[in-house]
Design an enzyme around this catalytic site. Structure first.
Site, short mmCIF file in Angstrom:
data_model
loop_
_atom_site.label_atom_id
_atom_site.label_comp_id
_atom_site.label_asym_id
_atom_site.label_seq_id
_atom_site.Cartn_x
_atom_site.Cartn_y
_atom_site.Cartn_z
N ASP A 131 -35.46 44.59 -49.71
CA ASP A 131 -34.46 43.87 -50.52
C ASP A 131 -33.29 44.81 -50.82
O ASP A 131 -33.46 46.03 -50.82
CB ASP A 131 -35.08 43.43 -51.86
CG ASP A 131 -36.23 42.47 -51.65
OD1 ASP A 131 -36.26 41.80 -50.60
OD2 ASP A 131 -37.11 42.41 -52.53
N1 URA Z 1 -41.70 43.56 -51.60
C1 URA Z 1 -40.60 43.16 -52.29
O1 URA Z 1 -40.69 42.40 -53.24
N2 URA Z 1 -39.40 43.64 -51.90
C2 URA Z 1 -39.23 44.51 -50.88
O2 URA Z 1 -38.11 44.92 -50.58
C3 URA Z 1 -40.38 44.92 -50.18
C4 URA Z 1 -41.61 44.42 -50.55
#
Ligand code: URA
Length: 243
Positions: free
Chosen positions: A106
Site C-alpha cells: 500500500d
Molecule cells: N497488508 C496490508 O494491509 N497492506 C500491505 O501493504 C501489505 C499487506
C-alpha cells in the site's frame, strides 16, 4: 553469453533507443575500462561488462533483481495517481528496461519490495502456489493483547473471503505486533487487524522468506541489487515467529 554490439548492449540496459545509444557513443559519453569507446559495430561479450555512461559506472545485467526499502507515500502502480511511483526512487535506466514491483505494498506501507524486469521471476514470486512467507510489523492504535494475537492465529473473517484467514502472529510490545502471511490479499494485514477489533496505524514489511530488512541494512528509500545469495534466501523460512 552471446556477443553483441555496444549500441544494442546499451539499449538492453535501458539507455534508450538504439539510435539514442549510438548517439551517446558518438558523443564520447560511453567508456569501457576508463577508455572512451567511439565504435559500436564491433561485437563484444556483455558478460561481466563494466562500462560508464556520462561518467556513471554500470555493470551489465541480463536481468535486474533488486530490493527497495519502500518509504511511505509512494505507490507501487506503474500509473500512480496520488503519490509518486516507486520507480521514481530508482535510476532512469531501470524504468526504461521495465523493472516492476513484485506484488504491491500500500502507499502508506514501508519496507521490503522486490523489483525486477524478469517476467518469470515476478510470476513465480507472486504465485499463490509459492507461499513465500512475508513478515510485517504492524503498529496498532489500541494496545496489542493476547486476545488480539489469538484471534489472528485462529482466523478472522473478512467480508469478501469465503473462509476465515489466519496468520502467524506475536506481540512485540504494547502497540506493535509481528504478523506473517503466506498469501497477499488486498490490504490483508490491515483488514485482519480491523476484523480482530484493532486498527493498524503503520505497517512495515520486514522480511520476505529469509531475506530481512535488518540484514540488508537499507534506509528508507535505499535499494540494492539482489546477489545470488540474497535470491537463495527468498525460498527460506523467515527467522522470528515459529509455526
Ligand atoms: N497488508 C496490508 O494491509 N497492506 C500491505 O501493504 C501489505 C499487506
Amino acid at each position: 553469453m552471446k556477443k553483441n554490439t555496444l549500441d544494442k548492449i546499451l539499449q538492453s540496459q535501458g539507455f534508450g533507443t538504439r539510435k539514442g545509444c549510438r548517439h551517446l557513443i558518438r558523443e564520447g559519453l560511453v567508456a569501457i575500462g576508463g577508455e572512451v569507446v567511439n565504435e559500436f559495430r564491433e561485437d563484444i561479450d556483455p558478460e561481466g561488462l563494466v562500462f560508464s555512461v556520462e561518467g556513471e559506472e554500470w555493470t551489465f545485467m541480463e536481468k535486474v533483481y533488486l530490493v527497495l526499502n519502500k518509504p511511505r507515500d509512494y505507490e507501487c502502480s506503474r500509473a500512480p495517481s496520488h503519490h509518486p511511483g516507486v520507480l521514481a526512487l530508482l535510476p532512469d535506466p531501470f524504468d526504461l528496461r521495465d523493472v516492476q514491483p513484485v506484488g504491491r505494498l500500500d502507499h502508506d506501507t514501508t519496507g521490503l519490495l522486490l523489483m525486477s524486469d524478469d517476467g518469470s521471476f515476478i510470476h513465480a514470486q507472486s504465485s499463490p502456489k509459492r507461499q513465500v512467507p512475508k513478515v510485517y510489523v504492524a503498529t496498532t492504535h489500541d494496545p496489542v493483547t493476547p486476545e488480539l494475537v489469538g484471534k489472528l492465529i485462529s482466523g478472522v473473517k473478512l467480508d469478501d473471503e469465503p473462509a476465515p484467514l489466519s496468520a502467524r502472529a506475536r506481540m512485540i510490545d504494547d502497540h506493535r505486533m509481528e504478523v506473517v502471511l503466506e498469501q497477499g490479499k488486498y490490504h490483508q494485514v490491515k483488514r485482519m487487524l480491523a476484523a480482530a477489533g484493532n486498527h493498524c496505524t503503520a505497517l512495515c514489511r520486514t522480511a520476505i522468506g529469509g531475506l530481512t530488512l535488518e540484514a540488508l541494512g537499507l534506509e528508507e528509500g535505499e535499494w540494492c541489487i539482489l546477489e545470488p545469495e540474497h535470491l537463495a534466501l527468498l525460498v527460506k523460512s523467515p527467522a522470528g515467529i515459529t509455526a
